[in-house]
Design a protein around this motif. Structure first.
Motif, PDB file in Angstrom:
ATOM      1  N   CYS A  78       0.823  -1.220   0.000  1.00 27.18           N
ATOM      2  CA  CYS A  78       0.000   0.000   0.000  1.00 27.18           C
ATOM      3  C   CYS A  78       0.854   1.265   0.000  1.00 27.18           C
ATOM      4  CB  CYS A  78      -0.946   0.006   1.203  1.00 27.18           C
ATOM      5  SG  CYS A  78      -0.129  -0.004   2.775  1.00 27.18           S
ATOM      6  N   LEU A  79       0.182   2.373  -0.304  1.00 30.77           N
ATOM      7  CA  LEU A  79       0.802   3.691  -0.138  1.00 30.77           C
ATOM      8  C   LEU A  79       0.313   4.223   1.206  1.00 30.77           C
ATOM      9  CD1 LEU A  79       0.372   5.434  -3.589  1.00 30.77           C
ATOM     10  CD2 LEU A  79       2.474   5.464  -2.253  1.00 30.77           C
ATOM     11  N   THR A  80       1.221   4.665   2.048  1.00 28.66           N
ATOM     12  CA  THR A  80       0.838   5.141   3.373  1.00 28.66           C
ATOM     13  C   THR A  80       1.033   6.650   3.463  1.00 28.66           C
ATOM     14  OG1 THR A  80       1.501   3.019   4.305  1.00 28.66           O
ATOM     15  CG2 THR A  80       1.213   4.832   5.856  1.00 28.66           C
ATOM     16  N   PHE A  81      -0.039   7.343   3.802  1.00 31.43           N
ATOM     17  CA  PHE A  81      -0.021   8.796   3.973  1.00 31.43           C
ATOM     18  C   PHE A  81      -0.102   9.084   5.468  1.00 31.43           C
ATOM     19  CE2 PHE A  81      -1.492   9.955  -0.436  1.00 31.43           C
ATOM     20  CZ  PHE A  81      -1.861   8.692  -0.873  1.00 31.43           C
ATOM     21  N   VAL A  82       0.757   9.961   5.983  1.00 32.63           N
ATOM     22  CA  VAL A  82       0.735  10.280   7.415  1.00 32.63           C
ATOM     23  C   VAL A  82       0.826  11.800   7.591  1.00 32.63           C
ATOM     24  CG1 VAL A  82       1.786   9.814   9.666  1.00 32.63           C
ATOM     25  CG2 VAL A  82       2.011   8.125   7.857  1.00 32.63           C
ATOM     26  N   ALA A  83      -0.162  12.378   8.267  1.00 33.52           N
ATOM     27  CA  ALA A  83      -0.151  13.831   8.512  1.00 33.52           C
ATOM     28  C   ALA A  83      -0.252  14.093  10.014  1.00 33.52           C
ATOM     29  CB  ALA A  83      -1.323  14.493   7.802  1.00 33.52           C
ATOM     30  N   THR A  84       0.601  14.966  10.524  1.00 37.56           N
ATOM     31  CA  THR A  84       0.570  15.290  11.953  1.00 37.56           C
ATOM     32  C   THR A  84       0.409  16.800  12.147  1.00 37.56           C
ATOM     33  OG1 THR A  84       2.008  13.411  12.461  1.00 37.56           O
ATOM     34  CG2 THR A  84       1.845  15.109  14.142  1.00 37.56           C
ATOM     35  N   ASN A  85      -0.537  17.157  12.998  1.00 38.45           N
ATOM     36  CA  ASN A  85      -0.734  18.578  13.341  1.00 38.45           C
ATOM     37  C   ASN A  85      -1.247  18.684  14.770  1.00 38.45           C
ATOM     38  OD1 ASN A  85      -3.286  17.536  11.784  1.00 38.45           O
ATOM     39  ND2 ASN A  85      -4.043  19.212  13.060  1.00 38.45           N
ATOM     40  N   SER A  86      -1.253  19.894  15.306  1.00 35.49           N
ATOM     41  CA  SER A  86      -1.772  20.079  16.665  1.00 35.49           C
ATOM     42  C   SER A  86      -3.281  20.334  16.600  1.00 35.49           C
ATOM     43  CB  SER A  86      -1.063  21.244  17.364  1.00 35.49           C
ATOM     44  OG  SER A  86      -1.399  22.464  16.746  1.00 35.49           O
ATOM     45  N   VAL A  87      -3.955  20.106  17.733  1.00 30.90           N
ATOM     46  CA  VAL A  87      -5.421  20.220  17.768  1.00 30.90           C
ATOM     47  C   VAL A  87      -5.837  21.106  18.936  1.00 30.90           C
ATOM     48  CG1 VAL A  87      -7.570  18.905  17.909  1.00 30.90           C
ATOM     49  CG2 VAL A  87      -5.562  17.825  16.972  1.00 30.90           C
ATOM     50  N   ASP A  88      -6.896  21.857  18.733  1.00 29.40           N
ATOM     51  CA  ASP A  88      -7.480  22.642  19.814  1.00 29.40           C
ATOM     52  C   ASP A  88      -8.170  21.677  20.797  1.00 29.40           C
ATOM     53  OD1 ASP A  88      -8.912  24.286  21.461  1.00 29.40           O
ATOM     54  OD2 ASP A  88      -9.947  25.370  19.855  1.00 29.40           O
ATOM     55  N   PRO A  89      -7.733  21.642  22.068  1.00 27.93           N
ATOM     56  CA  PRO A  89      -8.347  20.696  23.022  1.00 27.93           C
ATOM     57  C   PRO A  89      -9.869  20.837  23.092  1.00 27.93           C
ATOM     58  CG  PRO A  89      -6.437  21.759  24.008  1.00 27.93           C
ATOM     59  CD  PRO A  89      -6.682  22.453  22.699  1.00 27.93           C
ATOM     60  N   LYS A  90     -10.375  22.045  22.821  1.00 30.92           N
ATOM     61  CA  LYS A  90     -11.830  22.260  22.926  1.00 30.92           C
ATOM     62  C   LYS A  90     -12.604  21.512  21.830  1.00 30.92           C
ATOM     63  CE  LYS A  90     -11.350  26.972  24.659  1.00 30.92           C
ATOM     64  NZ  LYS A  90     -10.404  27.678  23.778  1.00 30.92           N
ATOM     65  N   THR A  91     -11.927  21.174  20.735  1.00 27.18           N
ATOM     66  CA  THR A  91     -12.633  20.512  19.626  1.00 27.18           C
ATOM     67  C   THR A  91     -12.504  18.987  19.673  1.00 27.18           C
ATOM     68  OG1 THR A  91     -10.706  20.599  18.168  1.00 27.18           O
ATOM     69  CG2 THR A  91     -12.198  22.485  18.104  1.00 27.18           C
ATOM     70  N   MET A  92     -11.800  18.488  20.685  1.00 28.75           N
ATOM     71  CA  MET A  92     -11.520  17.041  20.754  1.00 28.75           C
ATOM     72  C   MET A  92     -12.786  16.176  20.782  1.00 28.75           C
ATOM     73  SD  MET A  92      -8.666  15.549  20.554  1.00 28.75           S
ATOM     74  CE  MET A  92      -8.794  14.079  21.553  1.00 28.75           C
ATOM     75  N   ALA A  93     -13.768  16.596  21.595  1.00 27.62           N
ATOM     76  CA  ALA A  93     -14.982  15.778  21.752  1.00 27.62           C
ATOM     77  C   ALA A  93     -15.700  15.628  20.407  1.00 27.62           C
ATOM     78  CB  ALA A  93     -15.902  16.416  22.783  1.00 27.62           C
ATOM     79  N   ASP A 149      -4.238  21.228  27.861  1.00 27.03           N
ATOM     80  CA  ASP A 149      -3.487  20.088  27.317  1.00 27.03           C
ATOM     81  C   ASP A 149      -2.929  20.431  25.941  1.00 27.03           C
ATOM     82  OD1 ASP A 149      -4.323  18.774  29.528  1.00 27.03           O
ATOM     83  OD2 ASP A 149      -5.780  17.492  28.504  1.00 27.03           O
ATOM     84  N   LYS A 150      -1.753  19.832  25.635  1.00 26.69           N
ATOM     85  CA  LYS A 150      -1.213  19.938  24.271  1.00 26.69           C
ATOM     86  C   LYS A 150      -1.564  18.658  23.555  1.00 26.69           C
ATOM     87  CE  LYS A 150       3.004  22.688  24.382  1.00 26.69           C
ATOM     88  NZ  LYS A 150       4.470  22.572  24.391  1.00 26.69           N
ATOM     89  N   ILE A 151      -2.236  18.785  22.431  1.00 24.97           N
ATOM     90  CA  ILE A 151      -2.666  17.576  21.716  1.00 24.97           C
ATOM     91  C   ILE A 151      -2.158  17.598  20.272  1.00 24.97           C
ATOM     92  CG2 ILE A 151      -4.624  16.125  21.045  1.00 24.97           C
ATOM     93  CD1 ILE A 151      -6.252  17.548  23.226  1.00 24.97           C
ATOM     94  N   ASN A 152      -1.523  16.511  19.885  1.00 24.89           N
ATOM     95  CA  ASN A 152      -1.128  16.315  18.489  1.00 24.89           C
ATOM     96  C   ASN A 152      -1.936  15.173  17.906  1.00 24.89           C
ATOM     97  OD1 ASN A 152       0.744  18.274  18.051  1.00 24.89           O
ATOM     98  ND2 ASN A 152       2.524  16.941  18.191  1.00 24.89           N
ATOM     99  N   VAL A 153      -2.402  15.332  16.701  1.00 28.62           N
ATOM    100  CA  VAL A 153      -3.103  14.227  16.044  1.00 28.62           C
ATOM    101  C   VAL A 153      -2.320  13.802  14.799  1.00 28.62           C
ATOM    102  CG1 VAL A 153      -4.637  15.758  14.694  1.00 28.62           C
ATOM    103  CG2 VAL A 153      -5.295  13.390  15.075  1.00 28.62           C
ATOM    104  N   THR A 154      -2.189  12.495  14.642  1.00 24.00           N
ATOM    105  CA  THR A 154      -1.576  11.944  13.437  1.00 24.00           C
ATOM    106  C   THR A 154      -2.637  11.143  12.699  1.00 24.00           C
ATOM    107  OG1 THR A 154       0.569  11.819  14.519  1.00 24.00           O
ATOM    108  CG2 THR A 154       0.279  10.472  12.543  1.00 24.00           C
TER     109      THR A 154
END
Lengths: 169, 211
Positions: free
Chosen positions: B114-129, B191-196
């Motif tokens: 497969c081709l694997t795409f990976v993107a990482t950025n930070s997230v606003d903790p308020k939008t997590m839910a 909190d500091k949140i990163n999403v990949t």
């Protein structure tokens, strides 16, 4: 543990854009060098309010470096390109992990830059390696450059770091 | 499915199909954006996706050389898929990136299946839910049916926050998606949140067989 051989101290600027890639794709597909150089320049240019002469210089430098290093390294080695700025300088940092066959060459290149005599004799170079040395020498004559060979004493891995500065004004 | 672990003071949560294995030897290209020093324009997403599509298409054979019994994608189809998926992931990473001092990292890697795409950025903790609720929905139902539902809803309320991009990636391209959230809890601060986000696009027919 690192053991470094430096020619000029490498400077840290503010990173603008970093690209890390496997050299294999460039060795088998030489047009990738042009594609990557064009992409980097387009991204940087899109954030400039007016055209700058250094973007043209950067294109030429990038294509030459990418072509040379990828031809020498071939399969499996990673290359890091970091474009950063520091005051009125745009800096391109080129970092490549040496393979077994390029290790001696890179060490000799760094030591050669330290010497004062004009010519250094390298032993048993392939035509690609000869072209790589010539490219680095020519770039060093035309632009302010710095070079470092970084050896990890535990793994024995050698990295060549080449920094080239372009004036923004 | 959600997996939650804690290591080195970080809470790590994984949703969907997230494969944490990193294989350096394969063909790969990583672009690291530093928004604090080089602001990312909207057009940079499509420029980057276009570059990646042209870069990686060369590793695939043209139509006349393709073994259709085994291969899912031809060179033209790969170019189209990379363009769409990379653009979608980079656009989302840029749009939802919360802390401009942190980098946005995007990797495309050619694996054997497969081709694997990976993107990482930070997230606003308020939008997590809201984000995790969307992920739960996407990973619980048929992506094709959800896509139709979301398209209908988006048309009715003219919404731009519909998640249609992710559903199209799953439904139209047959790709698997997974998310990894890394939360660092700070005393007296948010909190500091990163999403990949990881997308795995099959290039060989048996890639996801038996799952």
């Amino acid at each position: 543990m690192m053991n470094n051989v430096n020619v000029g101290s490498l400077e840290k600027g503010t990173p603008l854009l970093t690209v890390r890639f496997s050299a294999h794709g460039f060795a088998t597909q030489p047009k990738h060098c042009q594609q990557l150089a064009n992409y980097l320049i387009t991204i940087v240019k899109s954030n400039l309010s007016e055209p700058h002469a250094w973007t043209g210089q950067l294109t030429q430098v990038l294509i030459r470096l990418l072509n040379m290093v990828c031809l020498v390294e071939g399969i499996g080695k990673d290359v890091d390109l970091v474009l950063s700025n520091r005051g009125q300088l745009i800096t391109l940092m080129f970092e490549v992990t040496a393979s077994a066959h390029s290790r001696t060459l890179y060490s000799e290149m760094v030591l050669a830059l330290k010497k004062t005599e004009a010519h250094t004799t390298y032993a048993d170079l392939t035509s690609n390696e000869t072209n790589l040395v010539a490219t680095f020498n020519e770039l060093s004559e035309n632009y302010p450059t710095k070079m470092q060979a970084k050896i990890n004493e535990l793994s024995g891995e050698l990295k060549l770091l080449f920094q080239i500065h372009l004036k923004t004004i | 499915m959600m997996v939650r672990t804690k290591k080195s003071g970080k809470i790590v949560e994984m949703f969907g199909c997230f494969d944490g294995k990193v294989v350096d030897e394969r063909e790969h290209l990583t672009i690291i954006f530093s928004p604090a020093s080089l602001p990312i324009k909207w057009s940079n997403s499509s420029l980057t996706a276009d570059f990646l599509a042209k870069y990686f298409e060369d590793f695939f054979p043209p139509l006349k050389e393709v073994d259709r019994e085994r291969t899912v994608l031809t060179r033209d189809e790969v170019r189209d898929a990379i363009n769409y998926i990379a653009n979608e992931l980079i656009e989302n990473a840029v749009k939802f990136h919360y802390n401009p001092e942190l980098e946005i990292v995007f990797t495309l890697q050619l694996d054997p299946m497969c081709l694997t795409f990976v993107a990482t950025n930070s997230v606003d903790p308020k939008t997590m839910a809201q984000f995790t609720a969307f992920i739960t929905e996407v990973t619980s139902y048929d992506p094709g049916e959800l896509l139709i539902q979301h398209l209908e809803t988006a048309a009715e309320v003219a919404s731009t926050e519909s998640g249609i991009g992710f559903l199209t990636i799953m439904s139209d391209y047959g790709a698997r998606i997974g998310w990894k959230f890394e939360t660092t809890q700070l005393k007296g601060a948010a909190d500091k949140i990163n999403v990949t986000t990881m997308v795995q696009l099959p290039i060989i027919k048996e890639t996801f067989d038996g799952e």
